[in-house]
Structure formats: C-alpha cells, structure tokens
Scaffold this motif. Structure first.
Motif, short mmCIF file in Angstrom:
data_model
loop_
_atom_site.label_atom_id
_atom_site.label_comp_id
_atom_site.label_asym_id
_atom_site.label_seq_id
_atom_site.Cartn_x
_atom_site.Cartn_y
_atom_site.Cartn_z
N GLY A 1 0.79 -1.21 0.00
CA GLY A 1 0.00 0.00 0.00
C GLY A 1 0.84 1.28 0.00
N SER A 2 2.05 1.21 0.55
CA SER A 2 2.85 2.43 0.72
C SER A 2 3.99 2.60 -0.27
N ASN A 3 4.61 1.49 -0.68
CA ASN A 3 5.84 1.58 -1.47
C ASN A 3 5.84 0.65 -2.67
N VAL A 4 6.75 0.95 -3.61
CA VAL A 4 7.10 -0.02 -4.63
C VAL A 4 8.54 -0.45 -4.35
N TYR A 5 8.83 -1.72 -4.66
CA TYR A 5 10.15 -2.31 -4.42
C TYR A 5 10.64 -2.88 -5.74
N ILE A 6 11.75 -2.35 -6.25
CA ILE A 6 12.27 -2.83 -7.52
C ILE A 6 13.61 -3.50 -7.25
N GLU A 7 13.66 -4.81 -7.54
CA GLU A 7 14.84 -5.61 -7.24
C GLU A 7 15.59 -5.93 -8.52
N PHE A 8 16.87 -5.59 -8.57
CA PHE A 8 17.73 -5.92 -9.70
C PHE A 8 18.66 -7.05 -9.27
N ASN A 9 18.48 -8.21 -9.86
CA ASN A 9 19.30 -9.38 -9.50
C ASN A 9 20.13 -9.82 -10.69
N ASP A 10 21.40 -10.15 -10.47
CA ASP A 10 22.19 -10.75 -11.54
C ASP A 10 22.83 -12.03 -11.02
N ASP A 11 23.33 -12.84 -11.97
CA ASP A 11 23.95 -14.11 -11.57
C ASP A 11 25.47 -14.05 -11.70
N GLY A 12 26.02 -12.88 -11.37
CA GLY A 12 27.47 -12.68 -11.38
C GLY A 12 28.11 -13.03 -10.04
N PRO A 13 29.32 -12.52 -9.79
CA PRO A 13 30.07 -12.86 -8.57
C PRO A 13 29.52 -12.20 -7.31
N GLY A 14 28.64 -11.19 -7.48
CA GLY A 14 28.11 -10.48 -6.31
C GLY A 14 29.11 -9.46 -5.79
N PHE A 15 28.75 -8.79 -4.70
CA PHE A 15 29.64 -7.80 -4.08
C PHE A 15 30.56 -8.52 -3.11
N LYS A 16 31.75 -7.94 -2.93
CA LYS A 16 32.57 -8.42 -1.81
C LYS A 16 31.87 -7.95 -0.54
N GLU A 17 31.98 -8.74 0.53
CA GLU A 17 31.20 -8.46 1.74
C GLU A 17 31.39 -7.02 2.24
N GLU A 18 32.63 -6.53 2.22
CA GLU A 18 32.90 -5.19 2.75
C GLU A 18 32.46 -4.08 1.77
N GLU A 19 32.06 -4.49 0.56
CA GLU A 19 31.70 -3.50 -0.46
C GLU A 19 30.28 -2.96 -0.34
N THR A 20 29.36 -3.78 0.19
CA THR A 20 27.94 -3.44 0.07
C THR A 20 27.59 -2.08 0.68
N GLU A 21 28.31 -1.64 1.70
CA GLU A 21 28.03 -0.33 2.30
C GLU A 21 28.68 0.78 1.48
N ARG A 22 29.75 0.45 0.76
CA ARG A 22 30.58 1.50 0.14
C ARG A 22 30.28 1.76 -1.34
N VAL A 23 29.55 0.85 -1.99
CA VAL A 23 29.37 0.98 -3.44
C VAL A 23 28.62 2.24 -3.87
N PHE A 24 27.91 2.87 -2.92
CA PHE A 24 27.16 4.09 -3.27
C PHE A 24 27.99 5.36 -3.10
N GLU A 25 29.23 5.20 -2.59
CA GLU A 25 30.11 6.37 -2.45
C GLU A 25 30.60 6.81 -3.83
N ARG A 26 30.76 8.12 -3.99
CA ARG A 26 31.32 8.63 -5.24
C ARG A 26 32.73 8.10 -5.44
N PHE A 27 33.02 7.67 -6.66
CA PHE A 27 34.33 7.17 -7.07
C PHE A 27 34.74 5.85 -6.42
N PHE A 28 33.79 5.17 -5.77
CA PHE A 28 34.13 3.83 -5.28
C PHE A 28 34.11 2.88 -6.48
N VAL A 29 35.27 2.24 -6.72
CA VAL A 29 35.40 1.32 -7.85
C VAL A 29 35.93 -0.02 -7.33
#
Ligand SMILES: Nc1ncnc2c1ncn2[C@@H]1O[C@H](COP(=O)(O)OP(=O)(O)OP(=O)(O)O)[C@@H](O)[C@H]1O
Ligand SMILES: [Mg+2]
Length: 153
Positions: free
Chosen positions: A79-107
C-alpha cells in the motif's frame, strides 16, 4: 549544480520496461538475458521519468556487466511503497563492499568510474526513496524502494 526535477504521476512498471529496452542491445552483445516481472498492472509513482530511467539504466548496466547469463528485475509493491529488485547471476559484491558501493568514485573489480551508483542513490533519495545492496544466492541484488503515489496513473 542543482539538477531540476520534473515530477509527474507515472506507471513505474512502464519506466522499468522502457529502461530495459534501452539496454537491450548492450545485453545482447554480452549474451545476457533480461527478465522483467511484476509490471502487468499499473502502479503510480510520483517521479521524474528521465531521472528514474537514468537510475534504472545505471543498475541494468552494472548488472549486465557482471552477469554470467541473466538479469532478473522484479517489481513488488504494498500500500505504501514499490520495491524494484535488480538481480544478476554474477560474482556479487565483496562483503565489505555493500556499504561502500554508493560512495562517489568507489570502484571495485571490473569497475569503471565509480559514479553510477552514487548518482542512482541521489536520484532515488530525491524521490523520497531508499536503495540497498546485498548478495543473494546467485549474485548481486540491489533494491530500490520508492513511495507509492495515492493517485492512480
Ligand atoms: N551488479 C554488480 N555486481 C558486482 N559488483 C558490482 C555490481 N554493481 C556495482 N558493483 C561494484 O560497485 C562499484 C561501483 O559501481 P558504480 O556503478 O557506482 O561504478 P562503476 O560501474 O564502476 O562506474 P560507472 O560510473 O561507469 O557506473 C563497481 O565498480 C563494482 O565494483
Ligand atoms: Mg556503474
């Protein structure tokens, strides 16, 4: 520079499908199959179509770059939100990456300029939404949450 936003009620499913068409040839070149689900019924979101398309194209482009063979996009809503999930079958993120991938210039591995996800997050937040990265069993998973509009499309 402040970007100008032009908000309108729009069917979020249509914007997802339109974005997936724009990355169609990229997916073909990479032999990646794109599968979109949940867009049968219109669900209204107050959005800037150009900006949200850009956000989705960024997510599609990343997913296609890392995918082994498929990218699955799923639209869900309550009722309140839409949730759009993007899933791929690649290697995934490294565990320590998931918090940092949204930082500018994080590669990370096989990365490019590191701006796509920072831009995507800024766009989502301008819409009053949220974005989260995690791994699922088969690869990377990014969920965009956007407030659902009370008005019909
Ligand atoms: N689907 C994914 N699977 C695995 N890692 C990913 C995925 N999407 C993003 N990443 C990681 O997050 C980093 C940041 O992504 P982001 O889109 O911000 O930058 P980029 O793709 O490197 O460059 P660009 O500015 O061209 O988008 C990537 O470099 C990569 O390490
Ligand atoms: Mg990117």
């Amino acid at each position: 520079m402040e970007e100008v936003y032009d908000f309108q009620e729009d069917d979020i499913g249509r914007v997802i499908l339109e974005s997936s068409e724009k990355v169609g040839s990229l997916a073909n070149q990479s032999s990646v199959q794109i599968n979109v689900e949940g867009t049968e019924f219109p669900v209204a979101v107050n959005l800037d179509r150009g900006k949200i398309s850009r956000a989705f194209i960024n997510l599609f482009s990343n997913a296609i770059r890392y995918a082994e063979s498929r990218v699955d996009v799923l639209l869900k809503y309550d009722g309140s939100n839409v949730y759009i999930e993007f899933n791929d079958d690649g290697p995934g993120f490294k565990e320590e990456e998931t918090e940092r991938v949204f930082e500018r210039f994080f590669v990370g591995r096989k990365g490019d300029t590191g701006l796509g996800l920072a831009i995507t997050k800024a766009i989502v937040e301008k819409h009053g939404g949220k974005i989260k990265a995690r791994n699922n069993i088969s690869g990377a998973s990014i969920t965009v949450v956007l407030p659902r509009s009370a008005k019909p499309v």
